[in-house]
Write a protein that holds these residues in place. Structure first.
Motif, short mmCIF file in Angstrom:
data_model
loop_
_atom_site.label_atom_id
_atom_site.label_comp_id
_atom_site.label_asym_id
_atom_site.label_seq_id
_atom_site.Cartn_x
_atom_site.Cartn_y
_atom_site.Cartn_z
N VAL A 310 -1.47 -0.12 2.79
CA VAL A 310 -2.42 0.53 2.02
C VAL A 310 -2.05 2.00 1.63
N LEU A 311 -1.76 2.28 0.35
CA LEU A 311 -1.27 3.42 -0.18
C LEU A 311 -2.28 4.16 -0.84
N SER A 312 -2.59 5.58 -0.59
CA SER A 312 -3.50 6.43 -0.93
C SER A 312 -3.05 7.76 -1.06
N SER A 313 -3.59 8.72 -2.01
CA SER A 313 -3.01 9.78 -2.58
C SER A 313 -3.45 10.98 -1.34
N ALA A 314 -2.65 11.81 -0.96
CA ALA A 314 -3.01 12.85 -0.13
C ALA A 314 -4.06 13.83 -0.76
N THR A 315 -4.82 14.50 -0.18
CA THR A 315 -5.75 15.68 -0.36
C THR A 315 -4.91 16.57 -1.04
N GLY A 316 -5.44 17.00 -2.17
CA GLY A 316 -4.44 18.40 -2.54
C GLY A 316 -3.14 18.26 -3.20
N ASN A 317 -2.49 17.23 -3.17
CA ASN A 317 -1.09 17.34 -3.67
C ASN A 317 -0.90 15.71 -4.04
N GLU A 318 -0.70 15.73 -5.46
CA GLU A 318 -0.60 14.19 -6.19
C GLU A 318 0.51 13.74 -5.74
N ASN A 319 1.71 14.54 -5.52
CA ASN A 319 2.90 14.05 -5.29
C ASN A 319 3.12 13.40 -3.62
N VAL A 320 2.26 13.62 -2.79
CA VAL A 320 2.38 13.26 -1.43
C VAL A 320 1.35 11.96 -1.50
N SER A 321 1.68 11.05 -0.75
CA SER A 321 0.79 9.81 -0.69
C SER A 321 1.00 9.47 0.75
N HIS A 322 -0.05 8.84 1.27
CA HIS A 322 -0.44 8.38 2.51
C HIS A 322 -0.15 6.81 2.88
N VAL A 323 0.84 6.54 3.71
CA VAL A 323 1.24 4.93 3.79
C VAL A 323 0.48 4.30 5.04
N MET A 324 -0.19 3.38 4.80
CA MET A 324 -0.85 2.84 6.06
C MET A 324 -0.33 1.43 6.25
N LEU A 325 0.41 1.04 7.33
CA LEU A 325 1.16 0.03 7.79
C LEU A 325 -0.02 -0.80 8.69
N VAL A 326 -0.32 -1.90 8.23
CA VAL A 326 -1.23 -2.79 9.25
C VAL A 326 -0.42 -4.11 9.56
N GLY A 327 -0.75 -4.59 10.72
CA GLY A 327 -0.52 -6.09 10.87
C GLY A 327 -0.64 -6.31 12.47
N GLN A 328 -0.06 -7.46 12.86
CA GLN A 328 -0.03 -7.78 14.35
C GLN A 328 1.40 -7.95 14.82
N THR A 329 1.66 -7.44 16.03
CA THR A 329 2.75 -7.29 16.94
C THR A 329 3.30 -8.59 17.23
N ALA A 330 4.49 -8.65 17.96
CA ALA A 330 4.99 -9.82 18.35
C ALA A 330 4.02 -10.61 19.63
N ALA A 331 3.34 -9.61 20.17
CA ALA A 331 2.36 -10.06 21.37
C ALA A 331 1.10 -10.18 20.97
N GLY A 332 0.68 -10.31 19.39
CA GLY A 332 -0.47 -10.67 19.07
C GLY A 332 -1.45 -9.51 19.03
N LYS A 333 -1.28 -8.23 19.09
CA LYS A 333 -2.13 -7.30 18.94
C LYS A 333 -2.32 -6.70 17.50
N SER A 334 -3.24 -6.31 17.10
CA SER A 334 -3.45 -5.65 15.65
C SER A 334 -3.29 -4.25 15.88
#
Length: 458
Positions: A310-334
């Motif tokens: 998920v990509l979103s803009s950081a508050t107060g600075n349009e040049n900076v974005s916040h990247v959220m990486l989500v998924g499951q590990t090899a052990a099956g944990k979110s």
């Protein structure tokens, strides 16, 4: 005494003049803005009908009054239009509206009734029925000129916190795919999935969704996992090559790199990928070169299955974005990881942070075909349960720390899902869900309102 007689004569002349105006719609008076105009329009107290649930669980409604005086109305003097660009809340009673009209040079205001077509004097103390626009006319103080206006009081006709879904035509080609991933790029939607020993792709317009065209390019079986978009381009990693395309059919080799396994995320200026030994790397030149990323926790906690971002803009600075990486590990944990990305400089810290929480009740569950998208300024998680039922939609508005349900976020009514699942959000903020041969497109009503309002005021 003479002053009183003069006043009575003036009053009689004014009354006679206004009476003539009300009787004759086709008079020869001229329209001159310099003489008269409506300069302000506002509302008074309004009534809204709201839904509620009684203590015994039954649906009920109640009425609540609210002050609408601060609702902004736009006056288009050139076209004679007055309206509120931001509609009133759903359930507002616009059939009984008290208004306040201000005019230039103390002009006199009349309106044409939508019921009988006759003109009546306007009064702030009389409610008006704005279920349809009303024609107002303002006369100059002398009665020699007038201006006409069409006044609309707009109110939402749909509940804001409701998802409206449309079922598209079934696609039998999707039923043959054992796994899928959806990517939105510009005006197009792409679906990539495994069919036997290869990844195949299909595309449709985001305004269509019923007619899908098979792409002529195929990839290896697991390549679908890492196909993603950056700007107007698609990117993929397959057979030790980084590839890019603008249409999904013609692909250009960007570089050759035998260490890359799949792409996992993209910001406006960076691509992120997992290596064959499950390390995280970054490219700041469109996939030409790659460098190791810094992690604040062990790499064994990186997501390797059902990876979304998920990509979103950081508050107060349009040049900076916040990247959220989500998924499951090899052990099956979110798991959830986050990082800042600066499109201009490299001065900000680029370390990935593992999001941890001791509130087990609000952790992201393990869903089959977990898919996370950005929607309504939040991260929205979807997927399947172990029995291939629709898993509860969960939202995170705090960067992945907590995941909670919201009654406004729901799947299509009576939805029947297959054993595959994928989702994406297009540029019009429609959520697309594809499962088995089924395709749905839906949008939260109030999100549509925001888009329409933004388009109307740009």
């Amino acid at each position: 005494m003479s002053n009183k007689i003069y006043f009575l004569v003036a009053l009689m002349l004014t009354t006679f003049t206004l009476s003539s105006c009300l009787k004759d719609e086709s008079d020869n008076k001229t329209t001159t803005y310099n003489d008269t105009a409506i300069t302000a329009f506002s509302l008074g107290q309004l009534t809204q009908v709201r839904d509620t649930v009684t203590k015994d669980g039954r649906d009920s409604v109640y009425k609540k009054k609210f002050n609408a005086s601060k609702v902004k109305f736009y006056i288009d003097q050139a076209q004679g239009l007055i309206y509120n660009p931001d509609s009133l809340p759903y359930g507002t009673d616009v059939a009984h509206v008290l208004t306040k009209v201000s005019t230039k040079n103390f002009g006199t205001v009349v309106f044409t009734s939508n019921k009988d077509g006759k003109q009546y004097y306007y009064s702030e103390n009389d409610s008006l029925d704005f279920t349809q626009p009303i024609k107002f006319r303002v006369y100059s103080a002398s009665g020699d000129s007038y201006r006409d206006y069409r006044i609309s009081v707009n109110a939402h006709k749909q509940k804001g916190n409701v998802f409206t879904w449309t079922a598209m035509r079934d696609n039998s080609n999707f039923a043959s795919l054992t796994t899928m991933k959806t990517v939105s790029v510009g005006d197009k939607l792409f679906v990539f999935g495994t069919n036997g020993s290869q990844t195949v792709g299909y595309t449709t317009s985001i305004t269509d969704g019923n007619s899908w065209v098979r792409l002529n390019k195929t990839f290896s079986a697991n390549a679908y996992k890492g196909i993603l978009s950056q700007g107007s381009k698609l990117f993929a990693v397959d057979n030790n090559q980084v590839l890019t395309s603008t249409d999904g059919n013609t692909w250009t080799v960007v570089s050759t790199n035998g260490n890359l396994k799949q792409l996992v995320a993209a910001s406006s200026s960076e691509l992120f990928a997992l290596t064959t030994n499950d390390k995280l790397v970054v490219s700041k030149d469109g996939g030409l070169t790659w460098a190791n990323e810094s992690l604040d926790s062990d790499a064994s906690y990186l997501p390797v299955n059902n990876v979304s971002y998920v990509l979103s803009s950081a508050t107060g600075n349009e040049n900076v974005s916040h990247v959220m990486l989500v998924g499951q590990t090899a052990a099956g944990k979110s798991v959830v990881w986050t990082r800042l990305s600066d499109s201009n400089t490299s001065s900000i810290a680029n370390q990935w942070t593992l999001v941890e929480s001791n509130m087990s009740r609000y952790l992201l569950p393990v869903y089959k075909h977990l898919t996370v998208v950005r929607y309504d300024n939040a991260a929205l998680a979807m997927g399947l349960t172990a029995s291939n039922e629709a898993a509860q939609m969960l939202l995170s508005r705090d960067g992945g720390i907590t995941w909670t349900s919201d009654a406004a976020f729901s799947y299509p009514k009576d939805v029947r899902l297959g054993n595959t699942f994928t989702a994406a959000v297009d540029k019009k903020q429609f959520v697309w869900i594809i499962s088995g041969s089924k395709v749905w497109r839906g949008r939260l009503n109030r999100v549509a309102w925001d888009i329409n309002l933004s388009s109307a005021t740009e």
